[in-house]
Design a protein around this motif. Structure first.
Motif, PDB file in Angstrom:
ATOM      1  N   ARG A 121       0.834  -1.211   0.000  1.00  0.00           N
ATOM      2  CA  ARG A 121       0.000   0.000   0.000  1.00  0.00           C
ATOM      3  C   ARG A 121       0.865   1.256   0.000  1.00  0.00           C
ATOM      4  O   ARG A 121       0.493   2.273  -0.591  1.00  0.00           O
ATOM      5  CB  ARG A 121      -0.939  -0.003   1.210  1.00  0.00           C
ATOM      6  N   ASP A 151      -5.988   3.838  -0.611  1.00  0.00           N
ATOM      7  CA  ASP A 151      -6.853   4.094   0.544  1.00  0.00           C
ATOM      8  C   ASP A 151      -7.447   5.487   0.564  1.00  0.00           C
ATOM      9  O   ASP A 151      -8.263   5.799   1.428  1.00  0.00           O
ATOM     10  CB  ASP A 151      -6.069   3.867   1.852  1.00  0.00           C
ATOM     11  N   ARG A 186     -14.543  -1.806  -0.572  1.00  0.00           N
ATOM     12  CA  ARG A 186     -13.446  -1.741   0.407  1.00  0.00           C
ATOM     13  C   ARG A 186     -13.413  -0.450   1.194  1.00  0.00           C
ATOM     14  O   ARG A 186     -13.048  -0.441   2.371  1.00  0.00           O
ATOM     15  CB  ARG A 186     -12.109  -1.944  -0.320  1.00  0.00           C
ATOM     16  N   LEU A 187     -13.797   0.681   0.543  1.00  0.00           N
ATOM     17  CA  LEU A 187     -13.729   1.983   1.205  1.00  0.00           C
ATOM     18  C   LEU A 187     -15.138   2.545   1.373  1.00  0.00           C
ATOM     19  O   LEU A 187     -15.752   2.969   0.386  1.00  0.00           O
ATOM     20  CB  LEU A 187     -12.881   2.957   0.383  1.00  0.00           C
TER      21      LEU A 187
END
Length: 261
Positions: A121, A151, A186-187
């Motif tokens: 990441r 992210d 995911r977010l």
């Protein structure tokens, strides 16, 4: 950077089946001009350092070299390297919640999966850069990395919109759409704008049927509660439209010679 491989004591690191003394050789083989050598190198590395999806200390030690290969224009198969990085990151991310701490045969605890996922990441900018690469194979291999490792939801949404405009191939457009759904799942902060974008794309008559169908399918995937009585008929209609387009593209007009007399 490949010349720095000798600076690591690979034999002291673990890999599937024991010590990782041969891993540096596989990494060198990945940049060989010989396609057969490269093929054996990728297969050997996966068997040794990504065996059945497992991550080892030698896998982690390989990451800087793999990222350097991915960005070096002299690397013969950069798309293969990006795909390998993606696979390592995906396996680590999938395992980090269930395998936050593992205990080895010697009883020593390790957090190698979350640590590896974190390292990948931290290098997400490398995947972002690769989505702008001139090589379509590199772009295609890197697009999925945005959905798995980025992210920053706002940044991800902006990148997604830009990538769909820039990607001209149907396969790449479908990857962008699928990556959008991955981000929505995911977010949480990316979910609403991603779903709205998928809705708009599915309804856009200015977009090709194949991309619209992908948007509809992935919208249902990330929000199954939104499936209504129009979803399936719309999907069939778009699939039929794409089928007709493909038939028209491949149609061959046969010209028969005129018969005498």
């Amino acid at each position: 950077m490949i010349n720095d491989l000798d600076g690591i004591d690979w034999a002291s690191l673990g890999r599937a089946g024991g010590a990782a003394g041969d891993v540096s050789g596989w990494l060198r083989g990945m940049v060989s001009p010989d396609p057969d050598v490269r093929e054996k190198a990728f297969a050997g590395f996966c068997s040794a350092a990504l065996h059945h999806g497992s991550v080892y200390p030698s896998t982690v030690a390989s990451l800087p070299f793999l990222f350097a290969m991915a960005h070096d224009p002299a690397t013969p198969d950069r798309a293969g390297v990006v795909t390998l990085l993606l696979n390592i990151g995906r396996e680590a991310a999938d395992a980090e919640e269930t395998c936050a701490v593992i205990v080895g045969e010697d009883g020593e605890e390790s957090s190698i999966y979350p640590d590896t996922a974190r390292l990948i990441r931290e290098r997400v900018a490398d995947f972002v850069a690769c989505t702008r690469d001139a090589d379509p194979r590199v772009r295609a291999a890197s697009i999925e990395g945005l959905g798995l490792f980025l992210d920053d939801a706002e940044h991800a949404v902006a990148l997604r919109e830009n990538r769909l405009v820039e990607q001209s191939g149907a396969a790449e457009r479908e990857l962008v759409v699928r990556t959008t759904a991955d981000l929505a799942l995911r977010l949480p902060e990316a979910a609403m704008p991603a779903r709205a974008w998928l809705d708009a794309l599915a309804e856009s008559t200015a977009t090709d049927p194949d991309t619209r169908l992908a948007a509809l399918v992935h919208r249902a995937r990330c929000a199954p509660d939104a499936i209504d009585d129009q979803t399936v008929p719309t999907a069939f209609s778009l699939a039929y439209s794409e089928l007709l387009l493909n038939i028209n593209r491949s149609r061959v007009v046969c010209r028969f010679p005129r018969q005498a007399g």
